[in-house]
Design a protein around this motif. Structure first.
Motif, mmCIF file in Angstrom:
data_model
loop_
_atom_site.group_PDB
_atom_site.id
_atom_site.type_symbol
_atom_site.label_atom_id
_atom_site.label_comp_id
_atom_site.label_asym_id
_atom_site.label_seq_id
_atom_site.Cartn_x
_atom_site.Cartn_y
_atom_site.Cartn_z
ATOM 1 N N ARG A 269 0.822 -1.218 0.000
ATOM 2 C CA ARG A 269 0.000 0.000 0.000
ATOM 3 C C ARG A 269 0.853 1.264 0.000
ATOM 4 N NH1 ARG A 269 -4.573 -0.311 -2.462
ATOM 5 N NH2 ARG A 269 -5.837 -2.072 -1.763
ATOM 6 N N ARG A 270 2.058 1.161 0.542
ATOM 7 C CA ARG A 270 2.904 2.350 0.622
ATOM 8 C C ARG A 270 3.731 2.558 -0.641
ATOM 9 N NH1 ARG A 270 4.693 -1.688 3.780
ATOM 10 N NH2 ARG A 270 6.852 -2.420 3.646
ATOM 11 N N GLY A 271 3.605 1.679 -1.619
ATOM 12 C CA GLY A 271 4.336 1.844 -2.864
ATOM 13 C C GLY A 271 5.087 0.593 -3.268
ATOM 14 N N LEU A 272 5.936 0.738 -4.267
ATOM 15 C CA LEU A 272 6.723 -0.384 -4.769
ATOM 16 C C LEU A 272 7.869 -0.635 -3.789
ATOM 17 C CD1 LEU A 272 7.885 -0.700 -8.495
ATOM 18 C CD2 LEU A 272 9.027 -1.801 -6.591
ATOM 19 N N VAL A 273 7.860 -1.801 -3.157
ATOM 20 C CA VAL A 273 8.840 -2.076 -2.100
ATOM 21 C C VAL A 273 10.014 -2.910 -2.589
ATOM 22 C CG1 VAL A 273 7.192 -1.840 -0.216
ATOM 23 C CG2 VAL A 273 7.501 -4.077 -1.310
ATOM 24 N N ALA A 274 9.855 -3.628 -3.713
ATOM 25 C CA ALA A 274 10.940 -4.480 -4.193
ATOM 26 C C ALA A 274 10.803 -4.705 -5.690
ATOM 27 C CB ALA A 274 10.939 -5.824 -3.466
ATOM 28 N N VAL A 275 11.963 -4.814 -6.350
ATOM 29 C CA VAL A 275 12.013 -5.210 -7.760
ATOM 30 C C VAL A 275 13.050 -6.323 -7.857
ATOM 31 C CG1 VAL A 275 12.416 -4.531 -10.147
ATOM 32 C CG2 VAL A 275 11.488 -2.871 -8.508
ATOM 33 N N ARG A 276 12.617 -7.487 -8.331
ATOM 34 C CA ARG A 276 13.515 -8.632 -8.452
ATOM 35 C C ARG A 276 13.615 -9.009 -9.926
ATOM 36 N NH1 ARG A 276 10.365 -9.450 -3.799
ATOM 37 N NH2 ARG A 276 11.615 -9.557 -1.882
ATOM 38 N N THR A 277 14.838 -9.001 -10.447
ATOM 39 C CA THR A 277 15.075 -9.256 -11.864
ATOM 40 C C THR A 277 15.862 -10.543 -12.038
ATOM 41 O OG1 THR A 277 15.146 -6.882 -12.315
ATOM 42 C CG2 THR A 277 16.092 -8.353 -13.988
ATOM 43 N N VAL A 278 15.323 -11.449 -12.844
ATOM 44 C CA VAL A 278 16.004 -12.697 -13.175
ATOM 45 C C VAL A 278 16.422 -12.645 -14.634
ATOM 46 C CG1 VAL A 278 15.823 -15.206 -13.327
ATOM 47 C CG2 VAL A 278 14.646 -13.987 -11.491
ATOM 48 N N SER A 279 17.736 -12.739 -14.875
ATOM 49 C CA SER A 279 18.246 -12.776 -16.252
ATOM 50 C C SER A 279 19.204 -13.948 -16.467
ATOM 51 C CB SER A 279 18.955 -11.455 -16.595
ATOM 52 O OG SER A 279 20.002 -11.183 -15.675
ATOM 53 N N ASP A 280 19.307 -14.820 -15.474
ATOM 54 C CA ASP A 280 20.119 -16.025 -15.612
ATOM 55 C C ASP A 280 19.466 -16.928 -16.672
ATOM 56 O OD1 ASP A 280 21.415 -18.455 -15.388
ATOM 57 O OD2 ASP A 280 21.232 -18.597 -13.206
ATOM 58 N N PRO A 281 20.152 -17.204 -17.778
ATOM 59 C CA PRO A 281 19.542 -18.008 -18.842
ATOM 60 C C PRO A 281 19.020 -19.361 -18.358
ATOM 61 C CG PRO A 281 21.573 -17.015 -19.614
ATOM 62 C CD PRO A 281 21.513 -16.751 -18.137
ATOM 63 N N GLU A 282 19.731 -19.993 -17.437
ATOM 64 C CA GLU A 282 19.273 -21.297 -16.937
ATOM 65 C C GLU A 282 17.951 -21.164 -16.193
ATOM 66 O OE1 GLU A 282 22.012 -23.582 -14.717
ATOM 67 O OE2 GLU A 282 23.541 -23.630 -16.283
ATOM 68 N N LYS A 283 17.804 -20.090 -15.440
ATOM 69 C CA LYS A 283 16.581 -19.901 -14.674
ATOM 70 C C LYS A 283 15.409 -19.454 -15.545
ATOM 71 C CE LYS A 283 18.450 -19.128 -10.066
ATOM 72 N NZ LYS A 283 18.449 -18.250 -8.877
ATOM 73 N N LEU A 284 15.679 -19.083 -16.790
ATOM 74 C CA LEU A 284 14.612 -18.658 -17.696
ATOM 75 C C LEU A 284 14.174 -19.761 -18.648
ATOM 76 C CD1 LEU A 284 15.899 -15.074 -18.618
ATOM 77 C CD2 LEU A 284 14.076 -15.666 -17.002
ATOM 78 N N ARG A 285 14.856 -20.894 -18.627
ATOM 79 C CA ARG A 285 14.553 -21.949 -19.599
ATOM 80 C C ARG A 285 13.139 -22.492 -19.441
ATOM 81 N NH1 ARG A 285 20.217 -25.419 -19.541
ATOM 82 N NH2 ARG A 285 21.465 -23.878 -20.717
ATOM 83 N N PHE A 286 12.712 -22.746 -18.222
ATOM 84 C CA PHE A 286 11.363 -23.281 -18.024
ATOM 85 C C PHE A 286 10.323 -22.281 -18.509
ATOM 86 C CE2 PHE A 286 7.427 -23.874 -15.697
ATOM 87 C CZ PHE A 286 7.230 -25.240 -15.785
ATOM 88 N N ALA A 287 10.469 -21.010 -18.127
ATOM 89 C CA ALA A 287 9.521 -19.986 -18.558
ATOM 90 C C ALA A 287 9.526 -19.839 -20.073
ATOM 91 C CB ALA A 287 9.854 -18.654 -17.890
ATOM 92 N N ALA A 288 10.702 -19.926 -20.687
ATOM 93 C CA ALA A 288 10.773 -19.816 -22.137
ATOM 94 C C ALA A 288 10.017 -20.969 -22.801
ATOM 95 C CB ALA A 288 12.233 -19.807 -22.586
ATOM 96 N N ARG A 289 10.124 -22.155 -22.244
ATOM 97 C CA ARG A 289 9.385 -23.305 -22.803
ATOM 98 C C ARG A 289 7.890 -23.121 -22.657
ATOM 99 N NH1 ARG A 289 9.703 -27.795 -20.261
ATOM 100 N NH2 ARG A 289 11.280 -27.463 -18.655
ATOM 101 N N GLN A 290 7.455 -22.436 -21.607
ATOM 102 C CA GLN A 290 6.027 -22.186 -21.436
ATOM 103 C C GLN A 290 5.468 -21.327 -22.555
ATOM 104 O OE1 GLN A 290 6.358 -20.761 -17.150
ATOM 105 N NE2 GLN A 290 4.428 -21.893 -17.067
ATOM 106 N N LEU A 291 6.295 -20.504 -23.166
ATOM 107 C CA LEU A 291 5.838 -19.564 -24.190
ATOM 108 C C LEU A 291 5.806 -20.178 -25.590
ATOM 109 C CD1 LEU A 291 7.806 -16.387 -23.023
ATOM 110 C CD2 LEU A 291 5.388 -16.945 -22.608
ATOM 111 N N VAL A 292 6.373 -21.355 -25.738
ATOM 112 C CA VAL A 292 6.433 -22.001 -27.056
ATOM 113 C C VAL A 292 5.063 -22.555 -27.427
ATOM 114 C CG1 VAL A 292 7.439 -23.862 -28.393
ATOM 115 C CG2 VAL A 292 8.844 -22.574 -26.786
#
Length: 292
Positions: A269-292
């Protein structure tokens, strides 16, 4: 083991995947656990209760992995973040309530890293899946009092997350769209207007790139860092969109048709408290497969 038991394991696959993911924070590992669990379960000769049996087996396999992974995560280069999972198709099970969305949120999964493996299991089984302490005791092979104690210890670790005021999904999506617009245009003032005073930004690239290795803290510092991303030369060749990730609106970045980053803003409620960015290619593989 009967054909009915096998059918139940297969039909229950999504719930078991959601359990393994919440315990591990790694979608690829959760898939591996289910692949390991299936032949072990179908080869059993006992008459274990159909629901608790697979849950016990999957939990045990996850606990083994968590125990062996602790040293590696402590030595991880930079902040450790979970693997993002697109949840528009209920990949982690139905997330129609705030409690269920919270159970797969990046904020909670990061806090669960503070827990010992058995504490994490007790929390997930109780909070995300509604198991009684009697059932948890059976799954973890401990006494009921031990189950309650493990759960209390986990609650102490994640208490900060549970006290934050949730933002309704539609409002959160609008805020993320404003966040994206301000980031893309390098609008420092616009970002500062969204950020809470204590905002923190983390980046997890697995040690493969030159992203920030330490958290960036404070409204002004986080705003400048995000605006810098929007002004980076590579940003002109990126395609960005807002999509549901881990039960919340997130920013998805593609370059040349390849998924390159997922930014998960966390609003209170008080605003944006955290931003977490994942750019590790290994950690994106599952998500990338979801988009196929």
């Amino acid at each position: 083991m009967t054909a009915r038991d096998v059918d139940r394991f297969e039909a229950d696959g999504r719930r078991l995947f959601g359990l393994a993911y919440r315990l591990l924070g790694r979608a690829a590992e959760a898939e591996e656990v289910l692949r390991d669990a299936y032949p072990r379960w179908t080869g059993r000769a006992d008459a274990a209760e159909p629901e608790v049996g697979p849950t016990t087996l999957v939990t045990s396999l996850c606990l083994d992995r968590l125990t062996s992974a602790r040293d590696g995560r402590e030595r991880y280069p930079g902040p450790w973040l979970p693997e993002p999972v697109f949840t528009a198709d209920d990949a982690l099970g139905p997330l129609e309530t705030a409690e269920r969305r919270h159970s797969v949120s990046f904020g909670l999964l990061v806090l669960l890293e503070r827990c010992a493996p058995a504490e994490r299991a007790a929390f997930v089984l109780r909070e995300a899946f509604g198991h009684s302490h009697r059932e948890i005791a059976g799954i973890l092979n401990v006494g009921e009092d031990d189950s309650r104690q493990l759960h209390r210890r986990a609650l102490a670790h994640v208490g900060e997350s549970r006290t934050r005021s949730a933002v309704p999904p539609e409002e959160a999506r609008q805020l993320v769209e404003r966040f994206l617009a301000a980031t893309v245009t390098g609008d420092v003032a616009g970002l500062e207007a969204l950020l809470a005073a204590e905002a923190v930004a983390w980046s997890d690239d697995g040690g493969r790139a030159s992203t920030v290795r330490h958290p960036v803290r404070g409204r002004a510092e986080v705003a400048r860092m995000l605006a810098g991303l929007g002004r980076h030369p590579r940003a002109a060749h990126s395609q960005v969109a807002v999509s549901p990730v881990n039960g919340q609106a997130a920013v998805v970045v593609h370059q040349g048709g390849e998924l390159t980053a997922v930014l998960v803003p966390e609003f209170a409620r008080r605003g944006l408290v955290a931003v977490r960015t994942v750019s590790d290619p290994e950690k994106l593989r599952f998500a990338a497969r979801q988009l196929v």
